[in-house]
Write an enzyme that holds these catalytic residues in place. Sequence first.
Site, PDB file in Angstrom:
ATOM      1  N   ARG A  47       0.872  -1.253   0.010  1.00 54.43           N
ATOM      2  CA  ARG A  47      -0.095  -0.078   0.135  1.00 54.43           C
ATOM      3  C   ARG A  47       0.867   1.333   0.026  1.00 54.43           C
ATOM      4  NH1 ARG A  47       2.685   1.702   3.873  1.00 54.43           N
ATOM      5  NH2 ARG A  47       1.094   3.610   3.809  1.00 54.43           N
ATOM      6  N   ALA A  49       0.915   5.328  -1.926  1.00 51.29           N
ATOM      7  CA  ALA A  49       0.711   5.625  -3.404  1.00 51.29           C
ATOM      8  C   ALA A  49       1.831   5.214  -4.360  1.00 51.29           C
ATOM      9  CB  ALA A  49       0.364   7.222  -3.303  1.00 51.29           C
ATOM     10  N   ASP A 238      -2.143  11.019  -1.775  1.00 52.79           N
ATOM     11  CA  ASP A 238      -2.545   9.888  -2.780  1.00 52.79           C
ATOM     12  C   ASP A 238      -2.798  10.799  -4.115  1.00 52.79           C
ATOM     13  OD1 ASP A 238      -2.832   8.654   0.096  1.00 52.79           O
ATOM     14  OD2 ASP A 238      -2.589   7.015  -1.510  1.00 52.79           O
TER      15      ASP A 238
END
Length: 344
Positions: A47, A49, A238
Site C-alpha cells: 500500500r 501511493a 495520494d
Amino acid sequence: MNKIITIEWRGDHVVMIDQRKLPHEEIYVKLYSYEEVAQAIETMVIRGAPAIGVAAAMGVALGIQKSSSKDAPSLKQDFLNIYERLYRTRPTAVNLRWGLERMKNCFENSLELSIPELKQALEKEAIQIYEEDVEINKKMGANGKHLIQNNSKVMTYCNTGTLATAGYGTALGVIRAAYEESKKFLVYVCETRPFLQGLRLTSWELYKEGIPQKVISDNMAGSLMAKGEVSAIFVGADRIAKNGDAANKIGTYSLSVLAKYHTIPFYVVAPTSTIDLKCPTGREIPIEERSPKEVTHVGGKLVGLENVDVYNPSFDVTPHELITAIITEKGVFDSLSRRLSSLL
Ligand code: MRU
C-alpha cells in the site's frame, strides 16, 4: 533481513513484504502472476501511493511476460485485460494509474519489436519506474529537510516511508533526510485508525533507524498542538488536484484544520506523479471506501458490534488553503494553484 524490501523484481516473479503482518512478522511473499499482484494491492499486502504505482507497473510486466500470445493483436488484448484488472484495484492514488499509463506508452511504442523484445522492454520500464521512485524520494528529502529544525518536534500521519514507496519515503523521507544530517528532533507518530499504518508501519521504520519517536492515538494530536509541542506536520498524498487540494489518508484533513488553528506549518510531501491536472479540485478525487471490518475489528478481532452500520472512507481531502507548501522532487511550492501545472 535488515533491509526492507517493499517490492522487488526477481526475473519471473515479484517479491513484497506482507505489510499486513508488520511489525511482528517480517514475511516476504512471491507473486508470479498479475492477478496475484492485483490481489496484493487490493488486500493491502502492499500500500502507499508510489508503492502501488510500482506494483501495478511490475504487475503489467509480469502479466505480459507470462502471456502465451504469439501475435501483436492477441498480445494487445492481453495487455488491455491486465491493464484494466490492475486499474480497478484501488481508485484514489493516481500514482497507480500513472504507473499503468507509463506501461501503456511503453507497450504502444514497442509494437514494432519482436514479442520477446517487447516483453523485455516492459520489464525494463517497470524496473526503471522503481529505480526512479527511489531517486525522486531522495530529492524530496533533500528539498524538504531544512523545514525540520534542530531540537524540534514534528508530527506525521499514516505511513509514507520505505514501505509506501520503492524506498526512502516521501514525508518520512524528509524526516529521514533531516535525521541523516544529524539533526535532533522527535517524531510524533499518529496511530492512523482504522488500518493503523502509523502504529504498525511508521513506528517500525523509525525504530529500525533509531529516529526518536512517540506514538499517539489520533485524538491526542490536538492537545499536543495546543501545548505548543508540535513545530511542523509532514504528510504524504495520494492525489493532488490542479488547485492544490490533496487527498491523503482519512484523518489528514482534521490534522490540517488543527494545524491552521494553532498556526503550525502543514507540509504535503509528494512526487509530481501524484499531481493530477485532470482533477480540477479535490471534489473530483474518487475516495475509496473499504470494508466495515476495518472499523469494527482491531488486529483482526471483533471489538464493535458485528453488523453495525459503518462509514469507512480510506481518504479525505485537505483543501489547498490549509497546506503551507507541497514538497516535490522539483522543489517546494507554496503558491500552489498557479505553479502546479508548471511542474509537469
Ligand atoms: O491506504 P494506504 O495505506 O495505501 O494509504 C497511504 C497514504 O494515505 C499515504 O499517506 C500516501 O499514499 C502517501 S505515501 C507516500
